[in-house]
Design an enzyme around this catalytic site. Structure first.
Site, PDB file in Angstrom:
ATOM      1  N   SER A 159       1.062  -1.186   0.060  1.00  0.00           N
ATOM      2  CA  SER A 159      -0.032   0.104  -0.125  1.00  0.00           C
ATOM      3  C   SER A 159       0.816   1.169  -0.079  1.00  0.00           C
ATOM      4  O   SER A 159       1.961   1.154   0.383  1.00  0.00           O
ATOM      5  CB  SER A 159      -0.833   0.171   1.335  1.00  0.00           C
ATOM      6  OG  SER A 159      -1.389   1.008   1.576  1.00  0.00           O
ATOM      7  N   LYS A 166       1.773  -3.881   6.724  1.00  0.00           N
ATOM      8  CA  LYS A 166       2.258  -3.620   5.248  1.00  0.00           C
ATOM      9  C   LYS A 166       3.701  -3.533   4.995  1.00  0.00           C
ATOM     10  O   LYS A 166       4.472  -4.178   4.376  1.00  0.00           O
ATOM     11  CB  LYS A 166       1.688  -2.690   4.394  1.00  0.00           C
ATOM     12  CG  LYS A 166      -0.053  -3.091   4.431  1.00  0.00           C
ATOM     13  CD  LYS A 166      -0.405  -4.314   3.461  1.00  0.00           C
ATOM     14  CE  LYS A 166      -1.751  -4.635   3.430  1.00  0.00           C
ATOM     15  NZ  LYS A 166      -1.963  -5.969   2.828  1.00  0.00           N
ATOM     16  N   TYR A 225      -2.525  -1.496  11.172  1.00  0.00           N
ATOM     17  CA  TYR A 225      -2.685  -2.009   9.660  1.00  0.00           C
ATOM     18  C   TYR A 225      -1.457  -1.542   8.695  1.00  0.00           C
ATOM     19  O   TYR A 225      -0.876  -2.401   8.119  1.00  0.00           O
ATOM     20  CB  TYR A 225      -3.940  -1.520   9.151  1.00  0.00           C
ATOM     21  CG  TYR A 225      -4.269  -1.428   7.520  1.00  0.00           C
ATOM     22  CD1 TYR A 225      -4.093  -2.708   6.997  1.00  0.00           C
ATOM     23  CD2 TYR A 225      -3.928  -0.429   6.687  1.00  0.00           C
ATOM     24  CE1 TYR A 225      -4.311  -2.920   5.747  1.00  0.00           C
ATOM     25  CE2 TYR A 225      -3.644  -0.433   5.417  1.00  0.00           C
ATOM     26  CZ  TYR A 225      -3.839  -1.790   4.951  1.00  0.00           C
ATOM     27  OH  TYR A 225      -3.992  -1.770   3.457  1.00  0.00           O
TER      28      TYR A 225
END
Ligand code: WQD
Length: 342
Positions: free
Chosen positions: A126, A155, A151
């Site tokens: 991302s 990544k 979150y």
């Protein structure tokens, strides 16, 4: 025919990628625990492509079950790993849930790749790894910033785990794809984004408001250092994004990769403000949107958009759809979902 394992294949980006893979002649096997998606998505993929991919309902955190499944499918050429939790706000409140799920599933995937000699991995990363970049547009070489949510951190850590694994084991090759903001739906309106509860992301909130499900869209801030004061993002059509996965998987399978581990930005290269996105929605839907400017959302990045030139030149991939075209499909999808026409 090459077999591709798609984890999270009934989810938003996973389902669109499955359709594109099938369209390019790949055989797709899906693993999904249906945590945030429906098994009926398989029926709709079947409707679009004429082919019904196998769905294995399995939690990737369950190493034994994953192992037993892969043992029976040793002919997998590549894995595209989408399956993950993705709600930024929830991850702040439940960090362990996010670290456990997103990292353990990835570690288990890499473990079976090593054990059973599956050579290729494409990973959903991302643009969140860049935080607020100093220089725009952002290239793959831009420095990464400390993640602002668990979150986002999964990544970043996920990328490191993959990089280290590919460095220690030359039989494993991987590509991380750093997505900017995917929006829209398949032109058939048979698959699309189906957020459960109140959406966190702009476009589903916008289309739900347009449909009358939400009272008004709250625009989080108009006092940013941007031309109209609202935040800027790089919104790309999910079908364009899905096609990039097919290209990445082919690059690995055909050994065209230049390094064992590669990273690509996937975006349009255009920055679009929240107010511009609203105007796009109004243009394509003919609906006047009710919205109100409210305070900034904590943790929001002011502006970010991709420099996609590395993906353009190396992958031969670029986005084809305009913002309006993508927004139109998001609106068509919203109408189909709400009128129970699925
Ligand atoms: C877009 C813009 C909001 C809702 C997400 C993920 C992030 C990464 C990228 C995946 C922002 C504004 C939104 C609303 C608004 N994805 N907005 N009213 O912030 O780029 O982040 O995509 O890895 O991790 O969180 O996307 O769609 O939430 O917001 O004004 O009701 O819309 O402030 O400027 P974002 P988003």
């Amino acid at each position: 025919m090459k077999n591709i394992l798609v984890t999270g294949g009934t989810g938003y980006i996973g389902s669109h990628t499955t359709v594109e893979l099938i369209g390019q002649g790949f055989e797709v096997i899906i693993i999904d625990n249906l945590y945030n998606s429906e098994a009926e998505v398989i029926d709709r993929i079947h409707k679009i492509t004429g082919i019904r991919p196998h769905l294995e309902v399995l939690d990737l955190c369950n190493q034994e079950k994953l192992d037993a499944f892969i043992k029976k499918h040793k002919d997998i050429s590549a894995i595209i790993h989408f399956a993950a939790y993705k709600a930024v706000g929830e991850s702040v409140n439940e960090p362990l849930k996010y670290y456990r799920n997103n990292l353990l599933s990835l570690i288990n995937i890499l473990g079976v790749m090593k054990l059973y000699g599956i050579p290729n991995l494409v990973f959903s990363s991302s643009c969140t790894v860049y935080g607020q970049p100093e220089k725009l547009p952002v290239t793959e070489d831009s420095p990464l910033q400390p993640a602002t949510s668990p979150y986002g951190n999964t990544k970043q850590i996920g990328e490191v785990i993959i990089k280290d694994t590919t460095h220690s084991n030359e039989n494993i090759k991987a590509i991380s794809l750093r997505y900017f903001n995917p929006i829209g739906a398949h032109p058939s309106s048979l698959i699309g984004e189906l957020p459960r509860g109140v959406p966190e992301n702009l476009v589903p909130y916008l289309t739900q408001t347009g449909y009358g499900i939400r009272e008004e869209l709250k625009v989080f801030g108009n006092d940013y250092d941007t031309p109209d004061g609202s935040c800027i993002r790089d919104y790309l059509h999910v079908v364009d994004l899905a096609k990039a996965h097919v290209v990445a998987v082919k690059r690995l399978i055909e050994n065209k990769n230049k390094k064992n581990y590669e990273v690509f930005n996937l975006g349009t290269g255009n920055g679009v403000s929240v107010l511009e996105a609203i105007r796009s929605f109004e243009r394509v839907s003919g609906v006047k949107l009710k919205y109100r400017i409210v305070g900034r959302r904590p943790g929001d990045i002011e502006k970010i958009w991709a420099d996609p030139s590395f993906a353009n030149s190396e992958l031969g991939w670029k986005t084809l759809s305009s913002l309006d075209e993508a927004m139109k499909t998001a609106w068509e999808w919203e109408k189909v979902v709400r009128s129970n026409k699925l």
